[in-house]
Scaffold this active site. Structure first.
Site, PDB file in Angstrom:
ATOM      1  N   GLU A   8     -59.462  54.892  16.616  1.00  0.00           N
ATOM      2  CA  GLU A   8     -59.128  54.197  17.855  1.00  0.00           C
ATOM      3  C   GLU A   8     -58.151  55.013  18.681  1.00  0.00           C
ATOM      4  O   GLU A   8     -57.398  55.818  18.160  1.00  0.00           O
ATOM      5  CB  GLU A   8     -58.472  52.849  17.531  1.00  0.00           C
ATOM      6  CG  GLU A   8     -59.440  51.850  16.948  1.00  0.00           C
ATOM      7  CD  GLU A   8     -58.754  50.548  16.535  1.00  0.00           C
ATOM      8  OE1 GLU A   8     -59.375  49.503  16.715  1.00  0.00           O
ATOM      9  OE2 GLU A   8     -57.618  50.596  16.044  1.00  0.00           O
ATOM     10  N   CYS A  60     -52.415  56.796  23.606  1.00  0.00           N
ATOM     11  CA  CYS A  60     -51.996  56.850  22.199  1.00  0.00           C
ATOM     12  C   CYS A  60     -53.220  57.300  21.394  1.00  0.00           C
ATOM     13  O   CYS A  60     -54.246  56.618  21.406  1.00  0.00           O
ATOM     14  CB  CYS A  60     -51.538  55.453  21.803  1.00  0.00           C
ATOM     15  SG  CYS A  60     -51.132  55.259  20.065  1.00  0.00           S
ATOM     16  N   CYS A 109     -54.938  57.123   7.058  1.00  0.00           N
ATOM     17  CA  CYS A 109     -53.700  57.858   6.788  1.00  0.00           C
ATOM     18  C   CYS A 109     -53.406  57.749   5.307  1.00  0.00           C
ATOM     19  O   CYS A 109     -53.616  56.697   4.701  1.00  0.00           O
ATOM     20  CB  CYS A 109     -52.539  57.287   7.603  1.00  0.00           C
ATOM     21  SG  CYS A 109     -50.970  58.158   7.325  1.00  0.00           S
ATOM     22  N   CYS A 140     -47.588  53.632   4.065  1.00  0.00           N
ATOM     23  CA  CYS A 140     -46.509  52.714   4.455  1.00  0.00           C
ATOM     24  C   CYS A 140     -47.058  51.285   4.395  1.00  0.00           C
ATOM     25  O   CYS A 140     -48.057  50.973   5.039  1.00  0.00           O
ATOM     26  CB  CYS A 140     -46.000  53.030   5.859  1.00  0.00           C
ATOM     27  SG  CYS A 140     -45.492  54.751   6.059  1.00  0.00           S
ATOM     28  N   CYS A 153     -48.004  49.048   7.516  1.00  0.00           N
ATOM     29  CA  CYS A 153     -48.842  49.664   8.553  1.00  0.00           C
ATOM     30  C   CYS A 153     -50.320  49.456   8.233  1.00  0.00           C
ATOM     31  O   CYS A 153     -50.758  49.737   7.113  1.00  0.00           O
ATOM     32  CB  CYS A 153     -48.516  51.157   8.641  1.00  0.00           C
ATOM     33  SG  CYS A 153     -49.690  52.089   9.641  1.00  0.00           S
ATOM     34  N   GLY A 166     -53.063  58.043  11.597  1.00  0.00           N
ATOM     35  CA  GLY A 166     -52.847  59.329  10.952  1.00  0.00           C
ATOM     36  C   GLY A 166     -51.434  59.848  11.048  1.00  0.00           C
ATOM     37  O   GLY A 166     -50.629  59.401  11.869  1.00  0.00           O
ATOM     38  N   GLU A 167     -51.141  60.816  10.195  1.00  0.00           N
ATOM     39  CA  GLU A 167     -49.850  61.490  10.184  1.00  0.00           C
ATOM     40  C   GLU A 167     -50.073  62.896  10.769  1.00  0.00           C
ATOM     41  O   GLU A 167     -50.680  63.767  10.123  1.00  0.00           O
ATOM     42  CB  GLU A 167     -49.322  61.567   8.744  1.00  0.00           C
ATOM     43  CG  GLU A 167     -48.154  62.496   8.535  1.00  0.00           C
ATOM     44  CD  GLU A 167     -46.986  62.295   9.522  1.00  0.00           C
ATOM     45  OE1 GLU A 167     -46.646  61.152   9.850  1.00  0.00           O
ATOM     46  OE2 GLU A 167     -46.440  63.312   9.972  1.00  0.00           O
ATOM     47  N   SER A 190     -45.360  61.862  16.681  1.00  0.00           N
ATOM     48  CA  SER A 190     -44.602  60.936  15.830  1.00  0.00           C
ATOM     49  C   SER A 190     -44.901  61.240  14.367  1.00  0.00           C
ATOM     50  O   SER A 190     -46.056  61.338  13.971  1.00  0.00           O
ATOM     51  CB  SER A 190     -45.018  59.500  16.164  1.00  0.00           C
ATOM     52  OG  SER A 190     -44.375  58.583  15.312  1.00  0.00           O
ATOM     53  N   SER A 236     -40.280  58.276  12.415  1.00  0.00           N
ATOM     54  CA  SER A 236     -40.378  56.875  12.014  1.00  0.00           C
ATOM     55  C   SER A 236     -39.420  56.632  10.862  1.00  0.00           C
ATOM     56  O   SER A 236     -39.736  56.903   9.712  1.00  0.00           O
ATOM     57  CB  SER A 236     -41.812  56.563  11.590  1.00  0.00           C
ATOM     58  OG  SER A 236     -42.672  56.797  12.688  1.00  0.00           O
ATOM     59  N   LEU A 237     -38.238  56.139  11.189  1.00  0.00           N
ATOM     60  CA  LEU A 237     -37.200  56.002  10.161  1.00  0.00           C
ATOM     61  C   LEU A 237     -37.271  54.640   9.470  1.00  0.00           C
ATOM     62  O   LEU A 237     -37.388  54.561   8.259  1.00  0.00           O
ATOM     63  CB  LEU A 237     -35.821  56.234  10.796  1.00  0.00           C
ATOM     64  CG  LEU A 237     -34.718  56.606   9.821  1.00  0.00           C
ATOM     65  CD1 LEU A 237     -34.965  57.968   9.175  1.00  0.00           C
ATOM     66  CD2 LEU A 237     -33.346  56.595  10.503  1.00  0.00           C
ATOM     67  N   HIS A 238     -37.174  53.591  10.226  1.00  0.00           N
ATOM     68  CA  HIS A 238     -37.351  52.202   9.763  1.00  0.00           C
ATOM     69  C   HIS A 238     -36.289  51.699   8.791  1.00  0.00           C
ATOM     70  O   HIS A 238     -36.307  50.517   8.432  1.00  0.00           O
ATOM     71  CB  HIS A 238     -38.740  51.989   9.125  1.00  0.00           C
ATOM     72  CG  HIS A 238     -39.880  52.379   9.998  1.00  0.00           C
ATOM     73  ND1 HIS A 238     -39.983  52.004  11.315  1.00  0.00           N
ATOM     74  CD2 HIS A 238     -40.990  53.130   9.755  1.00  0.00           C
ATOM     75  CE1 HIS A 238     -41.098  52.498  11.834  1.00  0.00           C
ATOM     76  NE2 HIS A 238     -41.716  53.194  10.920  1.00  0.00           N
ATOM     77  N   ASN A 287     -45.378  44.388  14.137  1.00  0.00           N
ATOM     78  CA  ASN A 287     -46.615  43.663  14.387  1.00  0.00           C
ATOM     79  C   ASN A 287     -47.193  43.384  13.000  1.00  0.00           C
ATOM     80  O   ASN A 287     -47.722  44.288  12.371  1.00  0.00           O
ATOM     81  CB  ASN A 287     -47.543  44.547  15.229  1.00  0.00           C
ATOM     82  CG  ASN A 287     -48.742  43.780  15.742  1.00  0.00           C
ATOM     83  OD1 ASN A 287     -48.786  42.563  15.686  1.00  0.00           O
ATOM     84  ND2 ASN A 287     -49.719  44.522  16.234  1.00  0.00           N
ATOM     85  N   CYS A 320     -50.487  50.261  20.286  1.00  0.00           N
ATOM     86  CA  CYS A 320     -50.291  51.650  19.915  1.00  0.00           C
ATOM     87  C   CYS A 320     -49.346  51.704  18.732  1.00  0.00           C
ATOM     88  O   CYS A 320     -48.355  51.008  18.681  1.00  0.00           O
ATOM     89  CB  CYS A 320     -49.678  52.385  21.095  1.00  0.00           C
ATOM     90  SG  CYS A 320     -49.233  54.066  20.706  1.00  0.00           S
TER      91      CYS A 320
HETATM   92  N1  SAH Z   1     -47.944  58.494  11.092  1.00  0.00           N
HETATM   93  C1  SAH Z   1     -47.070  58.660  12.192  1.00  0.00           C
HETATM   94  C2  SAH Z   1     -47.696  58.313  13.539  1.00  0.00           C
HETATM   95  C3  SAH Z   1     -48.591  57.114  13.586  1.00  0.00           C
HETATM   96  S1  SAH Z   1     -47.807  55.570  13.351  1.00  0.00           S
HETATM   97  C4  SAH Z   1     -45.789  57.890  11.973  1.00  0.00           C
HETATM   98  O1  SAH Z   1     -45.714  57.092  11.042  1.00  0.00           O
HETATM   99  O2  SAH Z   1     -44.858  58.132  12.721  1.00  0.00           O
HETATM  100  C5  SAH Z   1     -46.976  55.336  14.896  1.00  0.00           C
HETATM  101  C6  SAH Z   1     -45.783  54.396  14.823  1.00  0.00           C
HETATM  102  O3  SAH Z   1     -46.202  53.028  14.601  1.00  0.00           O
HETATM  103  C7  SAH Z   1     -44.841  54.727  13.677  1.00  0.00           C
HETATM  104  O4  SAH Z   1     -43.513  54.670  14.125  1.00  0.00           O
HETATM  105  C8  SAH Z   1     -45.150  53.622  12.696  1.00  0.00           C
HETATM  106  O5  SAH Z   1     -44.126  53.441  11.776  1.00  0.00           O
HETATM  107  C9  SAH Z   1     -45.371  52.445  13.628  1.00  0.00           C
HETATM  108  N2  SAH Z   1     -46.016  51.303  12.991  1.00  0.00           N
HETATM  109  C10 SAH Z   1     -46.945  51.298  12.027  1.00  0.00           C
HETATM  110  N3  SAH Z   1     -47.293  50.042  11.684  1.00  0.00           N
HETATM  111  C11 SAH Z   1     -46.567  49.222  12.465  1.00  0.00           C
HETATM  112  C12 SAH Z   1     -46.477  47.803  12.587  1.00  0.00           C
HETATM  113  N4  SAH Z   1     -47.209  46.994  11.843  1.00  0.00           N
HETATM  114  N5  SAH Z   1     -45.615  47.296  13.493  1.00  0.00           N
HETATM  115  C13 SAH Z   1     -44.861  48.122  14.273  1.00  0.00           C
HETATM  116  N6  SAH Z   1     -44.908  49.467  14.211  1.00  0.00           N
HETATM  117  C14 SAH Z   1     -45.738  50.010  13.313  1.00  0.00           C
HETATM  118 FE1  SF4 Z   2     -49.423  56.646   8.111  1.00  0.00          FE
HETATM  119 FE2  SF4 Z   2     -47.636  56.415  10.070  1.00  0.00          FE
HETATM  120 FE3  SF4 Z   2     -48.946  54.250   9.125  1.00  0.00          FE
HETATM  121 FE4  SF4 Z   2     -47.093  55.406   7.611  1.00  0.00          FE
HETATM  122  S1  SF4 Z   2     -46.769  54.395   9.588  1.00  0.00           S
HETATM  123  S2  SF4 Z   2     -49.139  54.773   6.930  1.00  0.00           S
HETATM  124  S3  SF4 Z   2     -47.395  57.548   8.152  1.00  0.00           S
HETATM  125  S4  SF4 Z   2     -49.849  55.985  10.197  1.00  0.00           S
END
Ligand code: SAH
Ligand code: SF4
Length: 380
Positions: free
Chosen positions: A103, A116, A123, A127, A130, A178-179, A212, A235-237, A314, A357
């Protein structure tokens, strides 16, 4: 993970957008055509965003069809799209040559239009919050599969197919599936083409491109040395290792100190402020103490090098995590601001179309026809 087999293995057909200028010229010669035909073709593709060779009247009529077949094979085919935000957000589901689905999301704002894009099918980083992570990794996208997402969106903007009339695609973010660092070479080659001046590339300023990453430290370090003024988002979180180990499995490989060191070095090398992505999860990472610890960790490196982007989670189906309460989001931001950290709540464009996105996960859409052959990646 794939629901069931039948994926054709291998790589997509090589496309003009996978080739350097020299490689395209060589390929022309190998087909018995003068090398300058490659430049002509590139100007149709990058400059005019066009792949319909029948209109390329500067190419010999009797070779056009062959040139199209050899250099511009269709790599991404629209399966369906969904719109939101009064037509200003368009999410497109694409099918690739092997039945894989990805997508991309186009988001138009008053002063910019951001696409985006995905860099992999699924991926492998796992995580747990995600949706893409639940798919597992199918494969890397080729450079041309990445660039095709950009070309089509740039064309839609140019031709007025997005609410608001004709405009320009101005920004690209690698925040889809994807990463990016796990598909480093294709991503960086794509970034160079996206930002190259028109006729050689899509002419989108590198400053308006964001990559990212989940925190793949060697990838961040390699990117620092590319000499590209692109924006890095990390993406620290979570502000500490105990919590981040749980939310981001990659943290066990590269911990918060290594990730933040690499992010700060990226800032020093590029002078671009780094974005810290932080999905706010209710009661997990969204309390005052988390914000205070985050601010302390970031301020350790000095002022003004970073921008925090908290985003309300989300929630994905079946996940034990939910979005923060609005008052906790507000408090989180206040604490960061009071500590001198720039932070803005990221917008959740398109969240009403099942995945904004950054939360993409191609899956079957009933009746859209992409369930044929059982080739649909599903959450297992
Ligand atoms: N893999 C890379 C880029 C794709 S994810 C990464 O992790 O950075 C893009 C962004 O969306 C990242 O910051 C990811 O942590 C965030 N993301 C993934 N799932 C999410 C969710 N359910 N709610 C909010 N952000 C989310
Ligand atoms: Fe992959 Fe980024 Fe999702 Fe983590 S947040 S599973 S690295 S797409």
């Amino acid at each position: 993970m794939l629901a069931s087999g039948r994926h054709r293995r291998g790589r997509p057909q090589r496309h003009l957008a996978d080739m350097s200028d020299a490689e395209a010229a060589e390929a022309m010669a190998s087909f018995g055509l003068p090398q300058f035909r490659a430049r002509q073709l590139a100007s149709h593709y990058y400059g005019h965003l066009d792949v319909d060779v029948s209109g390329f009247t500067d190419l010999p009529a009797d070779r056009r069809e062959e040139i199209g077949r050899l250099f511009l094979p269709p790599l991404i085919t629209e399966v369906t799209h969904q719109t939101a935000d009064e037509g200003m957000t368009i999410k497109t589901l694409w099918r690739l040559f092997d039945g894989s689905l990805i997508e991309s999301v186009l988001m138009r704002y008053p002063t910019r239009a951001t696409l985006c894009i995905s860099s992999q099918v699924g991926c492998g980083m796992g995580c747990p919050f995600c949706a893409t992570g639940g798919l597992g990794l199918t494969r890397n996208l080729s450079t041309a599969e990445i660039l095709e997402q950009v070309r089509v969106a740039a064309r839609m903007m140019r031709d007025g197919q997005v609410a608001g009339g004709p405009g320009r695609l101005s920004n690209v973010v690698f925040m889809g599936e994807g990463e990016p660092m796990a598909n480093y070479r294709s991503v960086v080659t794509a970034v160079r083409r996206i930002s190259a001046p028109e006729t050689k590339g899509f002419g989108i300023s590198a400053r308006n491109i964001t990559v990212s990453t989940v925190g793949v430290v060697p990838g961040i370090r390699r990117l620092s040395a590319e000499g590209l003024p692109i924006r890095l988002a990390v993406s620290l979180h979570a502000p500490d290792d105990a919590l981040r180990d749980e939310l981001v499995p990659m943290n066990r490989r590269f911990d918060t100190a290594q990730v933040l060191d690499a992010a700060h070095d990226y800032f020093l090398a590029t002078k671009r402020r780094v974005s810290i992505e932080y999905a706010l999860m209710r009661g997990i990472n969204d309390q005052e103490r988390h914000a205070r610890e985050l601010a302390r960790r970031l301020n350790h490196y000095g002022d003004d090098w970073v921008h925090v982007n908290p985003i309300p989670l989300n929630p994905i189906e079946g996940s034990r995590w939910t979005a923060s309460k609005p008052e906790d989001e507000d408090r989180f931001l206040e604490v960061l601001h009071a500590a001198g950290i720039t932070a803005t709540l990221r917008d959740t464009r398109g969240s009403d179309i099942d995945g904004a996105c950054g939360q993409l996960a191609a899956r079957a859409v009933e009746g859209a026809g992409q369930t044929m052959d059982g080739d649909v990646p599903t959450v297992s």
